[in-house]
Write an enzyme that holds these catalytic residues in place. Structure first.
Site, PDB file in Angstrom:
ATOM      1  N   TYR A  75       0.832  -1.197   0.000  1.00  0.00           N
ATOM      2  CA  TYR A  75       0.000   0.000   0.000  1.00  0.00           C
ATOM      3  C   TYR A  75       0.873   1.255   0.000  1.00  0.00           C
ATOM      4  CZ  TYR A  75      -3.769   3.236   0.869  1.00  0.00           C
ATOM      5  OH  TYR A  75      -4.659   4.259   0.741  1.00  0.00           O
ATOM      6  N   PHE A 127      -7.093  21.533 -24.269  1.00  0.00           N
ATOM      7  CA  PHE A 127      -7.469  20.129 -24.414  1.00  0.00           C
ATOM      8  C   PHE A 127      -8.723  19.915 -23.568  1.00  0.00           C
ATOM      9  CE2 PHE A 127      -7.662  15.636 -23.505  1.00  0.00           C
ATOM     10  CZ  PHE A 127      -7.789  15.192 -24.812  1.00  0.00           C
ATOM     11  N   THR A 128      -9.585  19.007 -24.031  1.00  0.00           N
ATOM     12  CA  THR A 128     -10.924  18.858 -23.417  1.00  0.00           C
ATOM     13  C   THR A 128     -10.874  18.691 -21.895  1.00  0.00           C
ATOM     14  OG1 THR A 128     -10.804  16.510 -23.969  1.00  0.00           O
ATOM     15  CG2 THR A 128     -11.975  17.931 -25.517  1.00  0.00           C
ATOM     16  N   ASP A 218       1.877  20.500 -20.357  1.00  0.00           N
ATOM     17  CA  ASP A 218       1.167  19.233 -20.574  1.00  0.00           C
ATOM     18  C   ASP A 218       2.149  18.372 -21.363  1.00  0.00           C
ATOM     19  OD1 ASP A 218      -0.259  17.065 -21.463  1.00  0.00           O
ATOM     20  OD2 ASP A 218      -2.105  18.196 -21.788  1.00  0.00           O
ATOM     21  N   LYS A 261       0.144   7.903 -23.445  1.00  0.00           N
ATOM     22  CA  LYS A 261       0.560   8.251 -24.812  1.00  0.00           C
ATOM     23  C   LYS A 261       2.052   7.956 -24.970  1.00  0.00           C
ATOM     24  CE  LYS A 261      -3.420  10.654 -24.381  1.00  0.00           C
ATOM     25  NZ  LYS A 261      -4.250  10.618 -23.159  1.00  0.00           N
ATOM     26  N   ARG A 385     -13.113  15.741 -33.853  1.00  0.00           N
ATOM     27  CA  ARG A 385     -12.479  16.816 -33.078  1.00  0.00           C
ATOM     28  C   ARG A 385     -12.945  18.121 -33.712  1.00  0.00           C
ATOM     29  NH1 ARG A 385     -10.066  14.781 -28.210  1.00  0.00           N
ATOM     30  NH2 ARG A 385     -12.308  14.810 -28.023  1.00  0.00           N
ATOM     31  N   PHE A 452     -18.879  14.986 -26.162  1.00  0.00           N
ATOM     32  CA  PHE A 452     -18.484  14.144 -27.297  1.00  0.00           C
ATOM     33  C   PHE A 452     -18.388  12.668 -26.945  1.00  0.00           C
ATOM     34  CE2 PHE A 452     -14.154  13.679 -25.749  1.00  0.00           C
ATOM     35  CZ  PHE A 452     -14.017  14.796 -24.937  1.00  0.00           C
TER      36      PHE A 452
HETATM   37  N1  F0G Z   1      -3.613  16.208 -22.320  1.00  0.00           N
HETATM   38  C1  F0G Z   1      -3.601  15.843 -23.596  1.00  0.00           C
HETATM   39  C2  F0G Z   1      -2.849  16.660 -24.589  1.00  0.00           C
HETATM   40  C3  F0G Z   1      -4.306  14.693 -24.010  1.00  0.00           C
HETATM   41  O1  F0G Z   1      -4.276  14.347 -25.287  1.00  0.00           O
HETATM   42  C4  F0G Z   1      -5.009  13.938 -23.037  1.00  0.00           C
HETATM   43  C5  F0G Z   1      -5.784  12.762 -23.424  1.00  0.00           C
HETATM   44  C6  F0G Z   1      -4.995  14.365 -21.710  1.00  0.00           C
HETATM   45  C7  F0G Z   1      -4.278  15.493 -21.386  1.00  0.00           C
HETATM   46  C8  F0G Z   1      -5.754  13.643 -20.630  1.00  0.00           C
HETATM   47  O2  F0G Z   1      -5.122  12.462 -20.310  1.00  0.00           O
HETATM   48  O3  F0G Z   1      -6.746  10.686 -20.984  1.00  0.00           O
HETATM   49  O4  F0G Z   1      -4.846  10.195 -19.459  1.00  0.00           O
HETATM   50  O5  F0G Z   1      -6.743  11.547 -18.669  1.00  0.00           O
HETATM   51  N2  F0G Z   1      -6.066  12.512 -24.609  1.00  0.00           N
HETATM   52  C9  F0G Z   1      -6.769  11.347 -25.104  1.00  0.00           C
HETATM   53  C10 F0G Z   1      -6.902  11.448 -26.586  1.00  0.00           C
HETATM   54  C11 F0G Z   1      -8.059  11.050 -24.403  1.00  0.00           C
HETATM   55  O6  F0G Z   1      -7.569  10.582 -27.163  1.00  0.00           O
HETATM   56  O7  F0G Z   1      -6.348  12.360 -27.185  1.00  0.00           O
HETATM   57  P1  F0G Z   1      -5.920  11.156 -19.822  1.00  0.00           P
END
Ligand code: F0G
Length: 462
Positions: A75, A127-128, A218, A261, A385, A452
């Site tokens: 843990y 980013f979303t 990021d 990624k 997108r 989305f």
């Molecule tokens: N920042 C970027 C630039 C991203 O592309 C993503 C995720 C995140 C943050 C968030 O990270 O998914 O680990 O919580 N991108 C994915 C995509 C979902 O399909 O581009 P996460």
């Protein structure tokens, strides 16, 4: 004497395979209706080549799998955490590391630690999930990316660059105290996987240091960004990817990271920081949202796989092949006259849905419709997108109308072969040849946040 052409191939060979299911057009028609014409709602069993995302979909190496067997599932104080911490410190150069289950876990903790209601967070496009967490914490996001980033046909080599005049105008307007940090992404996903230059990072850092504003990276695809810097920015041709990555991070005070990624894992992320006070607050908050600060929502084995992934991600042969594959698809599509975002991005080829389907107005969701049509043609799954992803303005409730209305063909790392890539190119070309038959869509269900992912659609009459 003319030199003969020499091919290059993937710097790995296949040791284990995952069989794919082929489907008929009738099966895909049914699956698409069941999914409300939203590729996020398809079952992966109904997908042939899955280009939805490069997130968590990459193939781990034999060494990473071996590392999975060395999970220390204590843990507290797992050995794997210390491997991960050391790997982040070595490759990214930050002092403190807080593991999180994925990128948005880190974004949540960071936003809660740094943002006060009424603050402004400037960024090189949004980013979303990143913007959603900034807004949830009470901030207003302000786009400070250069104008070229919003033009799919601009050949600018660094469309991720910050427009310093936009940043300065914001800081002058609201005052530096209302800007807790500048959010810089490398590469910029929503601009089409476009890089930011070292020159721009350096400029942002020197401006922000003078004003007492922090810079948070990021770092999700910062290794891919480093590759583009090496290819395109004078003075970096002979530097290693590892050196470029370290220099990138040196202009920032910390990073949020989705390890899913660049880092070649199926799950995992972290928040890394240089400031001790901020780290103390973050490592306290993580306990509430993710787990103890030495596992942050991850199993020990996941942290081990990510630590090994950090090492593999910065190997030049790997990154050349990774980006080379995306480039191969993009160049073939461009040769067929298919409108794509240029330059070709690091993790994906982005189809320009406005130019592809000029007869569908943006409010009838051309990118969503194109993603659905590609699936129907060949079982390829891509992602919208555009206007659906952009969501609504928090204050007015109106749809954001992004200039970019794109379909993303995103390539998992080390997963598909060049033959898969050829199938993709041929399918896009087929849909392009019959593009006037593609119909717009109507949104029939709209979730409140990040719509989305779960929105549902029906086709409009032609
Ligand atoms: N920042 C970027 C630039 C991203 O592309 C993503 C995720 C995140 C943050 C968030 O990270 O998914 O680990 O919580 N991108 C994915 C995509 C979902 O399909 O581009 P996460």
């Amino acid at each position: 004497m003319a030199t003969r052409e020499r091919s290059w191939a993937e710097p790995y060979k296949i040791k284990m395979v995952e069989p794919l299911r082929m489907t008929t057009r009738e099966e895909r028609e049914r699956a698409l209706v069941d999914a409300g014409f939203n590729t996020f709602l398809l079952r992966s069993q109904d997908v042939y080549i899955d280009l939805l995302t490069d997130s968590g979909t990459s193939a781990m190496s034999d060494r990473q799998w071996a590392g999975m067997m060395l999970g220390d599932e204590a843990y507290a104080g797992s050995a794997n955490f210390y491997h991960l911490e050391a790997a982040v410190q070595r490759a990214y150069g930050y002092r403190y590391v807080v593991p999180t289950h994925q990128g948005r876990g880190a974004e949540n903790i960071l936003s809660k630690c740094m943002i006060q209601p009424g603050d402004y967070v400037p960024g090189n496009m949004y980013f979303t999930t990143t913007r959603a967490h900034q807004e949830l914490a009470g901030a207003t996001f302000v786009d400070i990316i250069i104008d070229e980033a919003h033009d799919p046909s601009s050949p600018h080599p660094f469309k991720g660059d910050v427009d310093m005049a936009k940043l300065d105008a914001l800081v002058e307007r609201v005052g530096p105290k209302r800007v807790p940090y500048v959010s810089v992404a490398a590469t910029v996903n929503m601009a089409g996987g476009q890089p930011i230059s070292m020159r721009s990072l350096r400029e942002v850092a020197s401006y922000c240091r003078a004003k007492g504003i922090k810079v948070i990276l990021d770092a999700t695809r910062a290794v891919e960004n480093a590759w583009f810097i090496k290819q395109r920015e004078a003075g970096y041709e002979r530097k290693s990817i590892a050196e470029i990555l370290l220099e990138t991070c040196s202009y920032t005070d910390g990073c949020t990271m989705s390890g899913k990624k660049d880092l070649l894992v199926n799950i995992g992320g972290f928040l890394a920081l240089n400031d001790k006070d901020l780290y103390d607050r973050a490592s306290n908050l993580v306990v509430l949202y993710e787990g103890l600060h030495t596992y942050g929502g991850l199993a020990g084995r996941d942290m081990e796989a990510m630590a090994i992934g950090i090492h593999e991600a910065i190997q030049e042969d790997h990154i050349r092949a990774r980006i080379g594959q995306v480039e191969y698809v993009g160049e073939r599509l461009a040769r067929e006259g298919i409108p794509i975002v240029k330059p070709i991005g690091g993790h994906a080829v982005f189809l320009d849905a406005r130019a592809f389907l000029p007869h569908i107005p943006q409010t009838s969701f051309p990118a969503q419709a194109l993603a659905a049509e590609l699936y129907l043609d060949s079982g390829i799954r891509s992602m919208e997108r555009g206007i659906v992803s952009a969501g609504r303005d928090q204050k007015t409730g109106e749809n954001h109308l992004p200039k970019l209305e794109l379909v993303r063909l995103t390539f998992p790392r080390r997963v598909y072969t060049q033959a898969h890539c050829d199938v993709v190119v041929e399918s896009v070309a087929e849909v392009f040849a019959n593009r006037e038959r593609v119909r717009g869509l109507k949104m029939v269900y709209e979730p409140a946040v990040l719509r989305f992912f779960q929105a549902r659609f029906e086709p409009l009459p032609l």
